[in-house]
Design an enzyme around this catalytic site. Sequence first.
Site, short mmCIF file in Angstrom:
data_model
loop_
_atom_site.label_atom_id
_atom_site.label_comp_id
_atom_site.label_asym_id
_atom_site.label_seq_id
_atom_site.Cartn_x
_atom_site.Cartn_y
_atom_site.Cartn_z
CG ASP A 269 -2.13 1.09 1.11
OD1 ASP A 269 -3.02 0.58 0.44
OD2 ASP A 269 -1.88 1.93 1.62
CE1 TYR B 155 -5.62 6.50 -0.24
CE2 TYR B 155 -5.22 7.23 2.05
CZ TYR B 155 -5.59 6.14 1.03
OH TYR B 155 -5.54 4.80 1.67
CG HIS C 213 -4.39 -4.10 0.01
ND1 HIS C 213 -3.51 -3.39 -0.99
CD2 HIS C 213 -4.49 -2.78 0.79
CE1 HIS C 213 -3.33 -2.24 -0.65
NE2 HIS C 213 -3.73 -1.84 0.57
#
Length: 408
Positions: free
Chosen positions: A183, A317, A373
């Site tokens: 990630d 983000y 993930h």
Amino acid sequence: MSNTEAPFRISIPDDELESLKQKLALTRFPDELEDAGRDYGAPLADIQRLTNHWKDTYLSKWREHEAKLNEDFPQFTRDIEVDGFGTLNIHYVHKKSTVVDAVPLLFVHGWPGSFLEARKILPLLVEDSPEHPSFHVVVVSLPGYGFSEAPKKKGFGVPQYAEIGHKLMLALGYNEYVTQGGDWGSLITRKIAQVYGPKHSKAWHTNTPIGEAPHPTRRPWLLLSYLLFTLSPKEKAGLERTKWFQEKGIGYFKEQSTQPQTLGYSLADSPVGLLGWIYEKLVNWTDEYPWTDDEVLTWISIYWFSRAGPAASVRIYYEVSNQSPEGFARNIETPIPVGHSYFPKELAVLPRSWIKASNPTLVFESEHEGGGHFAAHERPEGLVSDLRKMFGKGGPAFGVVPGKTGYV
């Protein structure tokens, strides 16, 4: 603030536990359509069950969970100065192997993870054996996550997260080291490789490999033909997984990369809002992993009790999307060896040829039949096995850290 290492233990005040219990008791749940399943998001029945368990059972045993976390993770804090952003007090885990010449390894988590992601791989990585290498493991809590201080200024992006990880390793005496991450951890360890390799960062491994698609600028039919006739069944399934994520799972990314502060009010004030927001990803992003209620609630509790509050964790983000609007599959090359582990339920599962073409220093690949993930949590043995193969005797990165083979 102090420049020296300070031992750290999780110890949540009683009033915070009581406040959380009161908030949970006052929850107002939304309605739900008949037979909604997971199509519309986290199912109401799941969130109600988890909320009740959190309030009625889990919180009453928090001290037991807290004690086990402190037992499993040798934790510390240290002040680290970041160029242009002042000094941040950083939380980290540091577990050394009994093997003196173990390989120094920095593990970097992502969102919605934390240092907790390393819980299962930590004892495996430090294990000494004549059959495989051992590692000295450092698990950094990224600024704004867990018990690390959050940035106060705008513009704190991947270069700054990389600077934190690198300076932490130097402060611990690891002038040369390797890294692992998924990630955001993948993007951050890539940046560490680009900025601090090969002098300090010697090799890196990721379970979130990225590559660029071919560019048939004037003849898009070439790409279509390529996709239809040259991909294996597994690669086609991977593209279907990628397509699903882009069409059905990307909403959180749009919000967190454009208006994170607006979302932050809900995450910071509503524990059930936080639970629903993250629980959806824990389920959808894994490969049918059998989450227990306690596992989920420990994961969420780390966010709820985090030093800066859960809103701080999503600002990365916004910063990265503004600094790199062209996307994440750019500037991929690194000057040091890289290894990839492929898990079928990762969020972007691209054809191997795309990945290899984008990563000329790729020296190690491993494909797994299951997993998603959160590889370190879902498939700890598989991920650690890959690291042992990559850095062990006969592996392509054996001895990459001078004098640190990982063997007795």
